[in-house]
Scaffold this motif. Structure first.
Motif, short mmCIF file in Angstrom:
data_model
loop_
_atom_site.label_atom_id
_atom_site.label_comp_id
_atom_site.label_asym_id
_atom_site.label_seq_id
_atom_site.Cartn_x
_atom_site.Cartn_y
_atom_site.Cartn_z
N VAL A 30 0.87 -1.18 0.00
CA VAL A 30 0.00 0.00 0.00
C VAL A 30 0.91 1.22 0.00
CG1 VAL A 30 -1.90 1.20 1.11
CG2 VAL A 30 -1.73 -1.29 1.31
N ASP A 31 0.85 1.99 -1.09
CA ASP A 31 1.78 3.10 -1.31
C ASP A 31 0.96 4.31 -1.76
OD1 ASP A 31 3.43 4.96 -2.74
OD2 ASP A 31 4.91 3.41 -3.11
N ALA A 32 1.19 5.46 -1.13
CA ALA A 32 0.47 6.68 -1.52
C ALA A 32 1.41 7.87 -1.41
CB ALA A 32 -0.76 6.90 -0.64
N ALA A 33 1.22 8.84 -2.33
CA ALA A 33 2.07 10.02 -2.34
C ALA A 33 1.28 11.25 -2.73
CB ALA A 33 3.23 9.83 -3.32
N VAL A 34 1.68 12.39 -2.18
CA VAL A 34 1.18 13.69 -2.62
C VAL A 34 2.15 14.19 -3.68
CG1 VAL A 34 0.71 16.07 -1.96
CG2 VAL A 34 0.10 14.20 -0.40
N MET A 35 1.61 14.63 -4.84
CA MET A 35 2.46 15.03 -5.95
C MET A 35 2.06 16.42 -6.46
SD MET A 35 2.49 11.36 -7.93
CE MET A 35 3.82 11.82 -9.03
N TYR A 36 3.07 17.20 -6.78
CA TYR A 36 2.84 18.55 -7.30
C TYR A 36 3.65 18.69 -8.59
CZ TYR A 36 2.83 23.64 -7.70
OH TYR A 36 2.69 24.93 -8.16
N THR A 37 2.97 19.07 -9.69
CA THR A 37 3.62 19.20 -11.00
C THR A 37 3.27 20.54 -11.62
OG1 THR A 37 3.27 16.81 -11.29
CG2 THR A 37 4.02 18.05 -13.21
N ASN A 38 4.26 21.21 -12.20
CA ASN A 38 3.98 22.47 -12.90
C ASN A 38 3.93 22.24 -14.41
OD1 ASN A 38 6.65 22.23 -13.73
ND2 ASN A 38 7.36 24.08 -12.73
N ASN A 39 3.63 23.30 -15.16
CA ASN A 39 3.60 23.26 -16.62
C ASN A 39 2.70 22.16 -17.19
OD1 ASN A 39 5.19 25.49 -16.93
ND2 ASN A 39 7.07 24.38 -17.38
N GLN A 40 1.49 22.12 -16.66
CA GLN A 40 0.48 21.25 -17.26
C GLN A 40 -0.24 22.05 -18.35
OE1 GLN A 40 0.34 17.76 -16.07
NE2 GLN A 40 2.28 18.80 -15.71
N ALA A 41 -1.40 21.60 -18.80
CA ALA A 41 -2.11 22.26 -19.90
C ALA A 41 -2.32 23.74 -19.58
CB ALA A 41 -3.45 21.58 -20.14
N GLY A 42 -1.94 24.59 -20.54
CA GLY A 42 -2.08 26.03 -20.34
C GLY A 42 -1.09 26.61 -19.37
N GLY A 43 -0.03 25.85 -19.03
CA GLY A 43 0.97 26.32 -18.08
C GLY A 43 0.53 26.25 -16.64
N THR A 44 -0.57 25.54 -16.36
CA THR A 44 -1.10 25.46 -15.01
C THR A 44 -0.32 24.46 -14.16
OG1 THR A 44 -2.70 23.78 -15.71
CG2 THR A 44 -3.41 26.09 -15.76
N ALA A 47 -1.88 19.56 -8.25
CA ALA A 47 -1.58 18.82 -7.02
C ALA A 47 -2.53 17.64 -6.92
CB ALA A 47 -1.72 19.73 -5.81
N VAL A 48 -1.98 16.45 -6.69
CA VAL A 48 -2.81 15.24 -6.65
C VAL A 48 -2.32 14.30 -5.56
CG1 VAL A 48 -3.35 15.34 -9.13
CG2 VAL A 48 -1.37 14.04 -8.34
N MET A 49 -3.20 13.38 -5.20
CA MET A 49 -2.82 12.23 -4.39
C MET A 49 -2.83 11.02 -5.30
SD MET A 49 -2.27 10.57 -1.49
CE MET A 49 -2.73 11.69 -0.16
N GLU A 50 -1.71 10.29 -5.35
CA GLU A 50 -1.59 9.15 -6.24
C GLU A 50 -1.13 7.91 -5.47
OE1 GLU A 50 -2.37 8.75 -9.29
OE2 GLU A 50 -2.49 10.74 -10.20
N ALA A 51 -1.62 6.76 -5.88
CA ALA A 51 -1.19 5.49 -5.30
C ALA A 51 0.01 4.95 -6.07
CB ALA A 51 -2.34 4.49 -5.36
N GLY A 52 0.81 4.11 -5.40
CA GLY A 52 1.84 3.34 -6.08
C GLY A 52 2.93 4.11 -6.75
N GLN A 53 3.59 5.03 -6.04
CA GLN A 53 4.64 5.84 -6.66
C GLN A 53 6.05 5.31 -6.41
OE1 GLN A 53 4.10 8.39 -8.94
NE2 GLN A 53 2.12 7.38 -8.75
#
Length: 385
Positions: A30-44, A47-53
Motif C-alpha cells: 500500500v503506497d500513496a504520495a502527494v504530488m505537485y507538478t507544474n507546466n500542465q495544460a495552459g501552463g497550469t 496537485a494530486v494524491m496518487e497510489a503506487g509511486q
C-alpha cells in the motif's frame, strides 16, 4: 439453521484439509504520495494524491503444495490496488480495437498483474496464465529507480510495453497494456553457476491464424547475488498477424563499493508492417522505433537512508523524430523492513513542445503544444504486508 451449520462444518473441513497440504499467503503493498507538478495544460500547476509511486500498490494471494520428490504445485493471483480511491484491478484490453488504442483497454480484471498456476522443481518452473513479459524481468533487474514512478518510468511504460497509447494493438491482450500477457506459458530454468534462461509464449487464440495477437520471448540472466545482468528479446503480433512489434531489453547493475550501486539499462522496440494512417501522434506508425537509455546510482548513506540519482533518455525515430529526457532524485528512509518514507524530484525536458516530443515524457509535461519542460515533486509512504 441446522442445514446452514452443517454446510459451514463441511466447508471448514475442506478448508482444514487444504491448509494441511498447502501453504497460502496473502500479501501486498500500500503506497500513496502527494504530488505537485507544474507546466500542465495552459501552463497550469497540478496537485494530486496518487497510489503506487515508489512501488505499484497491489494485493495478492500465492501458495504452493509439496508434491514430493522436489516437485511443487504453485499459484499466484495478484491485482493492482488503487488505494487513493479504493478501486482494485485494471484494464487489460479487448477485441474491439481502434487505431488510437485506448490506454485502459476494453476489459478489466481483478487480478490484472498476475494470474497463473504451475509446477516447479529441479527442472526450473513452468507457469500458465497471465504472466509478466520477459522484458520487464530484464530491465527490472537494473532499472535506475528500481521501477519507482511506474506510470512515468520510461523502462516500464516504453521498454516494458506498459503504455496502451503506444502499444495497445499487440499481443494476447488485444488492446491495453502489453506488459503482461494473457493465455501464456512461461518457463524459467534453474540457476547454474549464476546463469539462468527463460522462454515464454502467449497464444492469440484465433482460429486459423496461429501468429495473430501472439507473444514470443527469450531471456538470459546472470547474478552473483549482488551484481547482475539480463537480456531479453520479444516479438508480438497485432490481430491481423501482418504487423509485428519486436523489442530488445537489457540491464546491468554493479556495486563498486559497499555503499554504491551503479545501474544501466538499454531497450528498444520497433514496429514493422503497415498499420495505415494513425489518428493521433501517439499511435504506432510504419517502422516506428523507440529507444530508452537509463543510468542511475544508489548511495546508502546509512542502513535506513538511501539516495538515488537517475537519468532516462528516450528517442523516437523511423516515422518521425522525437525525444525527451528525465532527471530524477529520490530519497528513501526505511522505518523498518516493511515501511518506507520517500521523496522525489523529477525534471522532464522534451525536444520541443510538439506532441511528438512531449508524449515521450509520459504525462509529466502538458501536451497542449505550449510547454516543453516540467518539474514534479512527490512525498509518500509505502507499507508492505
Amino acid at each position: 439453521m441446522k442445514k446452514s451449520l452443517i454446510a459451514f462444518a463441511v466447508l471448514g473441513a475442506f478448508a482444514s484439509a487444504a491448509s494441511a497440504q498447502s501453504n497460502v499467503t496473502v500479501y501486498g503493498i500500500v503506497d500513496a504520495a502527494v504530488m505537485y507538478t507544474n507546466n500542465q495544460a495552459g501552463g497550469t500547476n497540478k496537485a494530486v494524491m496518487e497510489a503506487g509511486q515508489l512501488l505499484t500498490s497491489r494485493w495478492g494471494i500465492k501458495g504452493s503444495e509439496d508434491l514430493g520428490g522436489g516437485l511443487k504445485a504453485n499459484f499466484n493471483l495478484e491485482g493492482t490496488l488503487a488505494n487513493d480511491t479504493g478501486a482494485a484491478g485494471a484494464g487489460f484490453g479487448g477485441s474491439n480495437l481502434t487505431q488510437n488504442f485506448s490506454q485502459a483497454g476494453n476489459n478489466s480484471s481483478l487480478f490484472d498483474r498476475l494470474s497463473w498456476v504451475g509446477l516447479s522443481g529441479a527442472f526450473g518452473a513452468v507457469t500458465m496464465g497471465r504472466n509478466n513479459i520477459l522484458g520487464v524481468d530484464s530491465v527490472g533487474l537494473a532499472d535506475p529507480m528500481s521501477l519507482a514512478h511506474a506510470g512515468t518510468n520510461p523502462n516500464v511504460a516504453l521498454v516494458g510495453l506498459n503504455s496502451g497509447a503506444f502499444f495497445g494493438g499487440f499481443g494476447t491482450n488485444q488492446g491495453g497494456t502489453a506488459l503482461r500477457q494473457n493465455n501464456s506459458v512461461k518457463y524459467v530454468s534453474p540457476f547454474i553457476s549464476g546463469f539462468a534462461g527463460a522462454a515464454m509464449y502467449g497464444f492469440g487464440e484465433k482460429a486459423g491464424e496461429m501468429s495473430s495477437s501472439s507473444y514470443a520471448g527469450l531471456a538470459g540472466i546472470f547474478t552473483d547475488g549482488t551484481n547482475g545482468a539480463a537480456l531479453s528479446f520479444a516479438k508480438l503480433k497485432d490481430p491481423t498477424g501482418n504487423v509485428s512489434l519486436s523489442g530488445w531489453a537489457g540491464g546491468i547493475k554493479y556495486k563498486i563499493v559497499p555503499s554504491t550501486m551503479l545501474r544501466f539499462t538499454y531497450g528498444h522496440n520497433t514496429i514493422e508492417g503497415k498499420l495505415g494512417a494513425p489518428v493521433a501522434v501517439t499511435s504506432p506508425n510504419d517502422n516506428r522505433k523507440i529507444t530508452v537509455i537509463g543510468l542511475g546510482a544508489d548511495y546508502a548513506v546509512s542502513d535506513q537512508l538511501t539516495l538515488t540519482g537517475a537519468y532516462y533518455n528516450t528517442k523516437r525515430s523511423g516515422d518521425f523524430d522525437g525525444k525527451a529526457d528525465q532527471y530524477i532524485g529520490l530519497a528513501k528512509y526505511a522505518f523498518s523492513k516493511r515501511t518506507t518514507a520517500y521523496a522525489s524530484l523529477t525534471y522532464a525536458k522534451a525536444g520541443s513542445s510538439a506532441l511528438k516530443d512531449t508524449t515521450l515524457a509520459l504525462g509529466i509535461i502538458g501536451t497542449d503544444g505550449v510547454q516543453s519542460k516540467a518539474t514534479r515533486a512527490a512525498f509518500g509512504i509505502l507499507h508492505a504486508f
